[in-house]
Design a protein around this motif. Sequence first.
Motif, mmCIF file in Angstrom:
data_model
loop_
_atom_site.group_PDB
_atom_site.id
_atom_site.type_symbol
_atom_site.label_atom_id
_atom_site.label_comp_id
_atom_site.label_asym_id
_atom_site.label_seq_id
_atom_site.Cartn_x
_atom_site.Cartn_y
_atom_site.Cartn_z
ATOM 1 N N LYS A 1 114.890 22.013 -13.199
ATOM 2 C CA LYS A 1 113.578 21.889 -12.540
ATOM 3 C C LYS A 1 113.077 20.444 -12.520
ATOM 4 N N PRO A 2 113.001 19.749 -13.679
ATOM 5 C CA PRO A 2 112.560 18.341 -13.627
ATOM 6 C C PRO A 2 113.534 17.452 -12.857
ATOM 7 N N ARG A 3 114.832 17.788 -12.894
ATOM 8 C CA ARG A 3 115.795 16.982 -12.132
ATOM 9 C C ARG A 3 115.514 17.097 -10.631
ATOM 10 N N LYS A 4 115.292 18.331 -10.158
ATOM 11 C CA LYS A 4 114.993 18.511 -8.743
ATOM 12 C C LYS A 4 113.686 17.841 -8.363
ATOM 13 N N LEU A 5 112.705 17.881 -9.268
ATOM 14 C CA LEU A 5 111.428 17.212 -9.014
ATOM 15 C C LEU A 5 111.635 15.711 -8.879
ATOM 16 N N ALA A 6 112.464 15.142 -9.761
ATOM 17 C CA ALA A 6 112.740 13.705 -9.702
ATOM 18 C C ALA A 6 113.442 13.339 -8.397
ATOM 19 N N VAL A 7 114.412 14.142 -7.986
ATOM 20 C CA VAL A 7 115.157 13.877 -6.753
ATOM 21 C C VAL A 7 114.233 13.922 -5.544
ATOM 22 N N SER A 8 113.382 14.954 -5.472
ATOM 23 C CA SER A 8 112.478 15.081 -4.325
ATOM 24 C C SER A 8 111.414 13.994 -4.328
ATOM 25 N N THR A 9 110.925 13.619 -5.519
ATOM 26 C CA THR A 9 109.905 12.562 -5.617
ATOM 27 C C THR A 9 110.473 11.223 -5.190
ATOM 28 N N PHE A 10 111.696 10.924 -5.626
ATOM 29 C CA PHE A 10 112.338 9.669 -5.227
ATOM 30 C C PHE A 10 112.516 9.630 -3.710
ATOM 31 N N GLY A 11 112.933 10.759 -3.137
ATOM 32 C CA GLY A 11 113.102 10.827 -1.688
ATOM 33 C C GLY A 11 111.792 10.614 -0.950
ATOM 34 N N GLU A 12 110.713 11.190 -1.465
ATOM 35 C CA GLU A 12 109.399 11.056 -0.832
ATOM 36 C C GLU A 12 108.906 9.612 -0.865
ATOM 37 N N ILE A 13 109.018 8.971 -2.030
ATOM 38 C CA ILE A 13 108.521 7.599 -2.175
ATOM 39 C C ILE A 13 109.333 6.631 -1.318
ATOM 40 N N TRP B 1 108.296 4.587 -10.101
ATOM 41 C CA TRP B 1 107.230 5.502 -9.710
ATOM 42 C C TRP B 1 107.681 6.963 -9.823
ATOM 43 N N THR B 2 108.954 7.205 -9.594
ATOM 44 C CA THR B 2 109.492 8.560 -9.764
ATOM 45 C C THR B 2 109.381 9.001 -11.219
ATOM 46 N N ILE B 3 109.822 8.135 -12.128
ATOM 47 C CA ILE B 3 109.754 8.443 -13.558
ATOM 48 C C ILE B 3 108.303 8.668 -13.985
ATOM 49 N N ALA B 4 107.406 7.800 -13.487
ATOM 50 C CA ALA B 4 105.996 7.909 -13.860
ATOM 51 C C ALA B 4 105.403 9.239 -13.395
ATOM 52 N N GLU B 5 105.710 9.621 -12.155
ATOM 53 C CA GLU B 5 105.142 10.848 -11.608
ATOM 54 C C GLU B 5 105.709 12.090 -12.292
ATOM 55 N N VAL B 6 107.023 12.107 -12.536
ATOM 56 C CA VAL B 6 107.627 13.256 -13.220
ATOM 57 C C VAL B 6 107.101 13.350 -14.651
ATOM 58 N N SER C 1 103.305 10.712 -19.575
ATOM 59 C CA SER C 1 103.169 9.402 -18.924
ATOM 60 C C SER C 1 102.114 8.549 -19.622
ATOM 61 N N PRO C 2 102.332 7.229 -19.711
ATOM 62 C CA PRO C 2 101.317 6.353 -20.306
ATOM 63 C C PRO C 2 100.118 6.134 -19.378
ATOM 64 N N GLY C 3 100.270 6.487 -18.103
ATOM 65 C CA GLY C 3 99.142 6.359 -17.177
ATOM 66 C C GLY C 3 99.058 5.033 -16.452
ATOM 67 N N PHE C 4 100.096 4.201 -16.601
ATOM 68 C CA PHE C 4 100.084 2.927 -15.884
ATOM 69 C C PHE C 4 101.507 2.438 -15.658
ATOM 70 N N ILE C 5 101.653 1.540 -14.695
ATOM 71 C CA ILE C 5 102.925 0.866 -14.427
ATOM 72 C C ILE C 5 102.634 -0.615 -14.283
ATOM 73 N N VAL C 6 103.487 -1.441 -14.850
ATOM 74 C CA VAL C 6 103.338 -2.896 -14.745
ATOM 75 C C VAL C 6 104.616 -3.471 -14.142
ATOM 76 N N HIS C 7 104.467 -4.263 -13.088
ATOM 77 C CA HIS C 7 105.605 -4.936 -12.465
ATOM 78 C C HIS C 7 105.366 -6.437 -12.400
ATOM 79 N N ASP C 8 106.417 -7.181 -12.663
ATOM 80 C CA ASP C 8 106.376 -8.628 -12.480
ATOM 81 C C ASP C 8 106.532 -8.946 -10.996
ATOM 82 N N SER C 9 106.182 -10.152 -10.597
ATOM 83 C CA SER C 9 106.297 -10.551 -9.186
ATOM 84 C C SER C 9 107.734 -10.480 -8.684
ATOM 85 N N HIS C 10 108.688 -10.483 -9.606
ATOM 86 C CA HIS C 10 110.106 -10.411 -9.245
ATOM 87 C C HIS C 10 110.429 -9.141 -8.457
ATOM 88 N N ILE C 11 109.605 -8.102 -8.623
ATOM 89 C CA ILE C 11 109.862 -6.826 -7.954
ATOM 90 C C ILE C 11 109.868 -6.969 -6.441
#
Length: 227
Positions: free
Chosen positions: A72-84, A130-135, A142-152
Amino acid sequence: DLSDQTEVLRSGIAIERLSLLQSELTRLEAERANLKEQIPKLRDVAENQKKLKRDIESLLDLIEADILARDKPRKLAVSTFGEISQFLYNEPGQLVMNRSAKEAGLVIETDIAGKKSGGKNHMQVFCFDWTIAEVAQSYGRSPGFIVHDSHIFDGVDGRQIGLALKQAQMKCDELGFQYIVAMNSDDLQKIKAEEEIEGAEIFDPEPYILPTRLSDREDGGLFGLRF
């Protein structure tokens, strides 16, 4: 004849040869003893290798069973990644999780539309994070936040940068998340340039930009410190 043999003995050559042969015999006997001592150790190594191979196979089977158990969580991750990823590139990307056939462990592979480039790789990381965060959010982890460096956003087109920020803003509203990203000013300019070409606004970052600025000028730095 006997006189020749006697002459050889008088010359000392035979004694010298005998001494060399005795030394060689001693060396070979020591080597033989060492090899006999090593045989049991080599047998132990071979047995340990077989045991480790069996243990690895057993662990790989457990990983495969775990993947199936978490269907179930695997399918959720796959579909979420596809959506994003579809939001960024108009077609869903792929997230694949499999037991490795050659390596001990779980293999996670991602792919999104577009030619292979540094920018594409960075956007795969963006989508995956974002997939990991949402799942994780759906399972209360989830910690409730995501931090990215400008390198992203290095090497990413202005349209994808704008859509990525728009996607992040939508996800923040939906999930109650906070997204923190350091942005180079020229990346923001890429968004504006792309909007001028398309003749439509992709995303307006101005309402979300914090007043703090970092620069490499003489008066630049972070919290008053130069690096």
